[in-house]
Structures are given as structure tokens and as C-alpha cells.
Motif scaffolding. Structure first.
Motif, PDB file in Angstrom:
ATOM      1  N   TRP A 161       0.723  -1.136  -0.144  1.00 25.46           N
ATOM      2  CA  TRP A 161      -0.062  -0.073   0.032  1.00 25.46           C
ATOM      3  C   TRP A 161       0.841   1.332   0.116  1.00 25.46           C
ATOM      4  O   TRP A 161       0.554   2.214  -0.712  1.00 25.46           O
ATOM      5  CB  TRP A 161      -0.715  -0.051   1.155  1.00 25.46           C
ATOM      6  N   ASP A 180      -8.362   8.505  -6.886  1.00 27.97           N
ATOM      7  CA  ASP A 180      -8.092   8.000  -5.605  1.00 27.97           C
ATOM      8  C   ASP A 180      -6.493   7.795  -5.431  1.00 27.97           C
ATOM      9  O   ASP A 180      -5.939   7.357  -6.329  1.00 27.97           O
ATOM     10  CB  ASP A 180      -8.817   6.548  -5.061  1.00 27.97           C
ATOM     11  N   TRP A 217      -8.099   7.250   3.680  1.00 27.18           N
ATOM     12  CA  TRP A 217      -8.425   6.035   3.702  1.00 27.18           C
ATOM     13  C   TRP A 217      -8.657   5.534   5.123  1.00 27.18           C
ATOM     14  O   TRP A 217      -7.891   5.961   6.029  1.00 27.18           O
ATOM     15  CB  TRP A 217      -7.596   4.947   2.856  1.00 27.18           C
ATOM     16  N   SER A 218      -9.618   4.590   5.394  1.00 30.62           N
ATOM     17  CA  SER A 218      -9.950   4.059   6.685  1.00 30.62           C
ATOM     18  C   SER A 218      -8.901   2.716   6.636  1.00 30.62           C
ATOM     19  O   SER A 218      -8.343   2.275   5.845  1.00 30.62           O
ATOM     20  CB  SER A 218     -11.496   3.455   6.980  1.00 30.62           C
ATOM     21  N   ASP A 229      -9.642  -0.035   7.517  1.00 32.13           N
ATOM     22  CA  ASP A 229     -10.531  -1.078   6.756  1.00 32.13           C
ATOM     23  C   ASP A 229      -9.969  -1.184   5.350  1.00 32.13           C
ATOM     24  O   ASP A 229      -9.907  -2.159   4.603  1.00 32.13           O
ATOM     25  CB  ASP A 229     -11.882  -1.245   6.947  1.00 32.13           C
ATOM     26  N   GLN A 230     -10.236   0.335   4.773  1.00 32.96           N
ATOM     27  CA  GLN A 230      -9.805   0.345   3.340  1.00 32.96           C
ATOM     28  C   GLN A 230      -8.274  -0.252   3.030  1.00 32.96           C
ATOM     29  O   GLN A 230      -7.961  -0.814   1.957  1.00 32.96           O
ATOM     30  CB  GLN A 230     -10.074   1.782   2.826  1.00 32.96           C
ATOM     31  N   PHE A 235      -6.808  -3.530   0.464  1.00 29.50           N
ATOM     32  CA  PHE A 235      -6.012  -3.294  -0.460  1.00 29.50           C
ATOM     33  C   PHE A 235      -5.075  -4.506  -0.674  1.00 29.50           C
ATOM     34  O   PHE A 235      -4.530  -4.881   0.018  1.00 29.50           O
ATOM     35  CB  PHE A 235      -5.026  -1.987  -0.288  1.00 29.50           C
TER      36      PHE A 235
END
Length: 173
Positions: free
Chosen positions: A43, A83, A88-89, A91-92, A96
Motif C-alpha cells: 500500500w 483515488d 482511507w480508513s 479497513d480500506q 488493498f
């Protein structure tokens, strides 16, 4: 020394920092997180590359490679071109799924090469151009480029740090 030469030097260092940290990592390693809610390596690499592309391209009135060169097709990001991971949370971030290290590095190389090309075409007058007068002092193109490079360098350092934590987690005590 010409300021664009300095900016190019700073940009030229980013891919090697990331490449060294990502060397030999598989998909599970790219998804590894040192703690719940912490950003994984894959990420971080995607995010630093997306931010560099999304921030620099419009500064020189160019389309992002994310869409122009089809990089968005390699990533399952629902919002696509808009994006880049800001806001981002946890969870997001956890959901990923990075493509292979090779795709991440190829994406980084393409974006970084293009940014270096765009910066090389700038003049001192271009760097002094005010792009956001709402700040005091107003933000110039040169100042924004330094900010983008600083952000990418910090994220590259995070990639290296998380890689070190991953390696340490595998070492017998």
C-alpha cells in the motif's frame, strides 16, 4: 546550480530506496502489516507513486499516467483516477491488494521517470510561478514540488522501515 537539477536529483533517488526495500518480497510480504491499522509495504509503495503522479501531472498541465498509461487497470481501486489513498480508513488499507512487486516497481519507475522529464522542462520562472495564493506566503510551483518530493521520500522511508520490521519478525530471537 540550477534548481531543476536539484529537484531531478531528489526525484532520482526515490525508486532505488523503494526497490531496495521491496527486493524479493512476495504477495504475502507486500500485504504484511507490523500491527493492526498500520500501512503495509504494498500500500505504501502504491500510495507514494499515486501521490507523485496525481500531484505533479496537473502542476504542469499533464494527464496522470494512472489513467493515460492504463496503470489503473492493474489495481482494483473503485474510485480509479481520483483515488490515491488520502483519508482511507484502516479497513480500506487492510483490504488493498497490491499487485506483484514487479508491477508496483514498474509503476513507480514510469511515474518517476515522467515526473523527472516534466521537471527537467521547467525554468526558474516556472518554479517561481504562484500556484496557490490562498497561503501566506503564496505557494509556488517550486515549493509544491519540494513538498511532493518530501512526501514521497517519507513514504519511501516508511517502506524501508516496515521491511526492516518484517525481516526482524522472521529472525529467531
Amino acid at each position: 546550480m540550477d534548481a531543476t537539477v536539484l529537484l531531478d536529483d531528489a526525484l532520482s533517488r526515490l525508486p532505488d530506496l523503494v526497490r531496495d526495500a521491496v527486493a524479493d518480497l512476495d504477495d504475502l510480504d507486500l500485504a504484511w502489516s507490523p500491527a493492526p491499522g498500520a500501512n503495509p509495504i504494498g500500500w505504501l509503495v502504491w500510495h507514494l507513486t499515486r501521490v507523485q503522479d496525481a500531484q505533479i501531472a496537473p502542476l504542469v498541465d499533464a494527464e496522470q499516467l494512472w489513467t493515460r498509461a492504463g496503470w489503473a487497470d492493474h489495481f482494483g481501486i473503485p474510485d480509479g483516477a481520483n483515488d490515491h489513498g488520502y483519508g482511507w480508513s484502516t479497513d480500506q488499507v487492510a483490504a488493498f491488494e497490491a499487485p506483484s512487486a514487479r508491477v508496483l516497481l514498474d509503476h513507480l519507475d514510469a511515474v518517476n521517470d515522467r515526473c523527472r522529464e516534466l521537471v527537467a522542462g521547467l525554468s526558474a520562472d516556472d518554479l517561481d510561478r504562484v500556484i496557490d495564493a490562498s497561503y501566506d506566503p503564496p505557494v509556488t510551483l517550486g515549493t509544491r514540488l519540494v513538498s511532493v518530493i518530501d512526501d514521497a521520500a517519507q513514504h519511501a522511508g516508511q517502506v524501508g522501515y516496515v521491511r526492516g520490521l518484517l525481516d526482524a519478525s522472521r529472525s529467531p530471537t
